[in-house]
Design a protein around this motif. Structure first.
Motif, PDB file in Angstrom:
ATOM      1  N   UNK A   1      36.002  26.536  27.921  1.00 61.09           N
ATOM      2  CA  UNK A   1      35.813  28.050  27.507  1.00 61.09           C
ATOM      3  C   UNK A   1      34.382  28.254  27.965  1.00 61.09           C
ATOM      4  N   UNK A   2      33.508  29.740  27.303  1.00 63.60           N
ATOM      5  CA  UNK A   2      32.095  29.819  27.569  1.00 63.60           C
ATOM      6  C   UNK A   2      31.900  30.576  28.911  1.00 63.60           C
ATOM      7  N   UNK A   3      31.112  30.657  28.901  1.00 60.58           N
ATOM      8  CA  UNK A   3      30.261  31.521  30.184  1.00 60.58           C
ATOM      9  C   UNK A   3      30.844  30.677  31.130  1.00 60.58           C
ATOM     10  N   UNK A   4      31.347  31.893  32.404  1.00 61.18           N
ATOM     11  CA  UNK A   4      32.349  31.112  33.435  1.00 61.18           C
ATOM     12  C   UNK A   4      31.222  31.000  34.912  1.00 61.18           C
ATOM     13  N   UNK A   5      31.276  31.225  36.639  1.00 59.27           N
ATOM     14  CA  UNK A   5      30.412  31.482  37.109  1.00 59.27           C
ATOM     15  C   UNK A   5      31.214  32.529  38.152  1.00 59.27           C
ATOM     16  N   UNK A   6      31.875  33.907  37.295  1.00 61.37           N
ATOM     17  CA  UNK A   6      31.669  35.050  37.996  1.00 61.37           C
ATOM     18  C   UNK A   6      32.588  35.464  38.433  1.00 61.37           C
ATOM     19  N   UNK A   7      34.355  34.642  38.451  1.00 66.74           N
ATOM     20  CA  UNK A   7      34.755  35.187  38.931  1.00 66.74           C
ATOM     21  C   UNK A   7      35.188  36.901  39.761  1.00 66.74           C
ATOM     22  N   UNK A   8      35.486  37.736  40.411  1.00 63.41           N
ATOM     23  CA  UNK A   8      35.802  38.803  40.644  1.00 63.41           C
ATOM     24  C   UNK A   8      37.012  39.208  39.794  1.00 63.41           C
ATOM     25  N   UNK A   9      37.365  39.984  39.577  1.00 62.02           N
ATOM     26  CA  UNK A   9      39.292  40.643  39.475  1.00 62.02           C
ATOM     27  C   UNK A   9      39.597  42.296  39.657  1.00 62.02           C
ATOM     28  N   UNK A  10      40.193  42.124  40.148  1.00 65.95           N
ATOM     29  CA  UNK A  10      40.860  43.968  40.406  1.00 65.95           C
ATOM     30  C   UNK A  10      41.588  44.057  39.649  1.00 65.95           C
ATOM     31  N   UNK A  11      41.603  45.200  39.160  1.00 67.09           N
ATOM     32  CA  UNK A  11      41.928  45.375  37.717  1.00 67.09           C
ATOM     33  C   UNK A  11      42.703  46.861  37.164  1.00 67.09           C
ATOM     34  N   UNK A  12      43.704  46.912  37.031  1.00 63.50           N
ATOM     35  CA  UNK A  12      44.429  48.480  36.409  1.00 63.50           C
ATOM     36  C   UNK A  12      43.706  48.345  34.703  1.00 63.50           C
ATOM     37  N   UNK A  13      42.952  48.996  34.968  1.00 63.77           N
ATOM     38  CA  UNK A  13      42.710  49.122  32.749  1.00 63.77           C
ATOM     39  C   UNK A  13      44.183  49.819  31.788  1.00 63.77           C
ATOM     40  N   UNK A  14      44.308  49.039  30.812  1.00 59.47           N
ATOM     41  CA  UNK A  14      45.467  49.766  29.991  1.00 59.47           C
ATOM     42  C   UNK A  14      44.981  50.456  28.639  1.00 59.47           C
ATOM     43  N   UNK A  15      43.952  50.500  28.085  1.00 56.73           N
ATOM     44  CA  UNK A  15      44.038  50.906  27.114  1.00 56.73           C
ATOM     45  C   UNK A  15      43.004  50.094  26.012  1.00 56.73           C
ATOM     46  N   UNK A  16      42.613  51.329  25.114  1.00 59.12           N
ATOM     47  CA  UNK A  16      41.258  50.430  24.522  1.00 59.12           C
ATOM     48  C   UNK A  16      41.556  49.710  23.885  1.00 59.12           C
ATOM     49  N   UNK A  17      40.542  48.778  23.017  1.00 56.60           N
ATOM     50  CA  UNK A  17      40.171  47.993  21.760  1.00 56.60           C
ATOM     51  C   UNK A  17      39.713  48.428  20.832  1.00 56.60           C
ATOM     52  N   UNK A  18      39.956  47.617  19.982  1.00 53.02           N
ATOM     53  CA  UNK A  18      39.572  48.377  18.829  1.00 53.02           C
ATOM     54  C   UNK A  18      37.755  47.986  18.691  1.00 53.02           C
ATOM     55  N   UNK A  19      37.083  48.341  19.790  1.00 57.55           N
ATOM     56  CA  UNK A  19      35.331  47.594  20.403  1.00 57.55           C
ATOM     57  C   UNK A  19      35.409  48.847  21.793  1.00 57.55           C
ATOM     58  N   UNK A  20      34.199  48.284  21.910  1.00 58.51           N
ATOM     59  CA  UNK A  20      34.062  49.063  23.305  1.00 58.51           C
ATOM     60  C   UNK A  20      34.316  48.692  24.052  1.00 58.51           C
ATOM     61  N   UNK A  21      35.034  47.507  24.083  1.00 54.75           N
ATOM     62  CA  UNK A  21      36.224  46.897  25.499  1.00 54.75           C
ATOM     63  C   UNK A  21      37.069  47.798  25.891  1.00 54.75           C
ATOM     64  N   UNK A  22      37.495  47.982  27.228  1.00 53.69           N
ATOM     65  CA  UNK A  22      39.415  48.641  27.401  1.00 53.69           C
ATOM     66  C   UNK A  22      39.644  47.193  27.566  1.00 53.69           C
ATOM     67  N   UNK A  23      40.927  47.159  27.702  1.00 48.92           N
ATOM     68  CA  UNK A  23      41.736  46.230  27.431  1.00 48.92           C
ATOM     69  C   UNK A  23      42.898  45.951  29.019  1.00 48.92           C
ATOM     70  N   UNK A  24      42.881  45.055  30.260  1.00 52.20           N
ATOM     71  CA  UNK A  24      43.401  44.534  31.022  1.00 52.20           C
ATOM     72  C   UNK A  24      43.856  43.756  31.130  1.00 52.20           C
ATOM     73  N   UNK A  25      44.896  43.154  31.793  1.00 50.87           N
ATOM     74  CA  UNK A  25      45.336  41.640  32.154  1.00 50.87           C
ATOM     75  C   UNK A  25      45.711  41.083  33.375  1.00 50.87           C
ATOM     76  N   UNK A  26      45.544  40.183  33.795  1.00 45.19           N
ATOM     77  CA  UNK A  26      45.220  39.589  34.988  1.00 45.19           C
ATOM     78  C   UNK A  26      46.662  39.180  35.898  1.00 45.19           C
ATOM     79  N   UNK A  27      47.404  39.104  37.085  1.00 45.88           N
ATOM     80  CA  UNK A  27      48.427  39.420  37.416  1.00 45.88           C
ATOM     81  C   UNK A  27      49.266  37.908  37.057  1.00 45.88           C
ATOM     82  N   UNK A  28      48.465  36.959  36.229  1.00 47.94           N
ATOM     83  CA  UNK A  28      49.556  35.881  35.572  1.00 47.94           C
ATOM     84  C   UNK A  28      49.877  36.521  34.459  1.00 47.94           C
TER      85      UNK A  28
END
Length: 447
Positions: A1-28
């Motif tokens: 848990x915590x900050x990671x090494x910065x893994x790269x992801x390709x994502x299709x954004x699904x919806x907005x959260x109640x906050x500044x960020x959007x939500x997506x899901x990994x292939x897993x």
């Protein structure tokens, strides 16, 4: 848990959260909160945190922009934290805000999904998407001997210098630069610090107020008044002194440095006087729509007795008093209580009783016919829900600024068994952000 090494992801954004960020899901299937994403985007993002049950990532490039991605009206939207949804189209902002209210009712209030969908109306948009605010707050930071005044950055810690703020009305946007420049000079030359700087403007009354929030210590009052006055044609310049820990600071005093010492706004046919420490909705046009929804929902009559809890300076108290026989108005914040008394006196209203104190401890000893509650973000205390449920009122209008606490409180009302929600109307008082105001109308089950 915590900050990671910065893994790269390709994502299709699904919806907005109640906050500044959007939500997506990994292939897993792992949930990712994506900073800088818009629903429908295909993005390359880099992980910034692995929290165990979810990831956080920041967009590095947009491969396929969403049809709802727009160019922000403010070029600093990506750096300044004041407009986290500025890249979303207005229709998507409105639908996302409604969705967050429905989601809160289901997840937190335990409403049936179909029931929640039926309760929540489309999100209303009473004001323009930009230039709607009557107030902004500037942040202050010091870097060695140099002072910085601007807006909070998206990282929550930095301060971003801004030449103007498009959230303010067109003719007032440049006040940000004038106020920032004057106070930066004052802070550097006199080695001063500010907790924050409030700027309130009204297109309706022409009032402009600059509020300097400081600790109660030596302060060059006359010099500050002159420097601010030379930069801005303010109708009021005040100093608000606070004491105590940062999360529980209390007002230690208010000094009028120049001008009237208060700010006035015209709303719903009334002129309201508001002191710098008092709360007032930042969107006047939106606040008028809240008034309309409350009054339409309650349908007050001259024979009614009304109750207005968490009433502030009187946004709902005054129109209720114009329509009801009597109003008991409760507010815990001292400056707001004083403003309420002045506003009632100025309006010539004698059928309202301003009560200073906690809503639970000072709950009016009366039988109300109609009730308004407009609590802070924390919502209603459990004992207040119990006392409201014991009232014989035919209807309650619950004005909320947080879908989560509204959902929790509606579940409490349901458990008490006296009132049921009839409708929940989201109102977009804060375009370009994820925040949403709601007006929920509750009716007695036996009515």
């Amino acid at each position: 848990m915590g900050v990671t090494g910065g893994k790269a992801l390709r994502l299709r954004v699904e919806r907005m959260a109640y906050g500044a960020d959007a939500i997506a899901r990994t292939d897993d299937g792992e949930t990712v909160f994506v900073s800088g994403g818009v629903p429908g985007d295909l993005v390359d993002a880099r992980v910034t945190q692995d929290a165990g049950t979810f990831l956080r990532a920041r967009v590095e490039s947009v491969l396929e922009p969403s049809p709802d991605r727009v160019r922000p009206a403010c070029p600093l939207a990506g750096a300044c934290g004041g407009c986290p949804w500025a890249s979303l189209s207005r229709p998507l902002q409105l639908s996302s805000k409604r969705a967050s209210v429905v989601d809160s009712l289901v997840r937190i209030g335990r409403f049936d999904p179909d029931e929640a969908e039926g309760l929540v109306a489309p999100c209303e948009a009473p004001s323009a998407p930009w230039g709607y605010r009557n107030k902004i707050e500037l942040a202050f930071a010091r870097n060695g001997r140099r002072s910085i005044i601007g807006m909070h950055g998206t990282d929550g810690t930095s301060v971003v210098k801004v030449p103007k703020c498009p959230l303010l009305s067109g003719k007032n946007q440049a006040l940000v630069k004038s106020v920032s420049g004057a106070l930066t000079y004052l802070a550097n030359s006199d080695r001063l610090s500010f907790e924050r700087i409030g700027l309130r403007v009204s297109e309706r009354t022409g009032d402009v107020e600059v509020a300097l929030w400081t600790r109660p210590e030596a302060f060059p009052r006359a010099r500050a008044a002159k420097i601010v006055g030379d930069a801005v044609k303010a109708t009021s310049v005040v100093r608000v002194m606070t004491k105590g820990a940062s999360k529980a600071r209390k007002i230690a005093g208010l000094e009028v440095l120049s001008g009237k010492g208060h700010w006035k706004e015209w709303i719903g046919g009334e002129t309201m006087r508001v002191s710098a420490p008092s709360f007032f909705q930042v969107n006047t046009t939106g606040a008028e729509r809240l008034q309309e929804l409350v009054l339409e929902g309650l349908s007050p009559t001259p024979d009614d007795e009304a109750m207005d809890l968490y009433c502030g300076a009187g946004t709902f108290t005054l129109p209720l008093a114009r329509r009801c026989g009597y109003v008991s108005a409760v507010e815990s914040y001292g400056p707001a209580v004083r403003d309420l008394r002045r506003n009632l006196e100025r309006a010539g209203i004698g059928n309202a009783d301003p009560i200073g104190g906690d809503a639970g401890l000072e709950f009016p000893d009366t039988d109300a016919d109609v009730i308004v509650v407009d609590p802070p973000r924390a919502g209603l205390a459990a004992d207040v829900v119990q006392k409201l449920s014991a009232q014989p009122a035919r209807a309650i209008a619950y004005v909320s600024c947080d879908p989560a606490t509204l959902a929790r409180d509606l579940a409490r009302f349901r458990a008490e068994g006296a009132f049921r929600p009839l409708s929940v109307t989201p109102v977009d008082l804060f375009p370009q952000t994820f925040h949403v105001e709601t007006v929920c109308l509750l009716s007695r089950k036996d009515k």
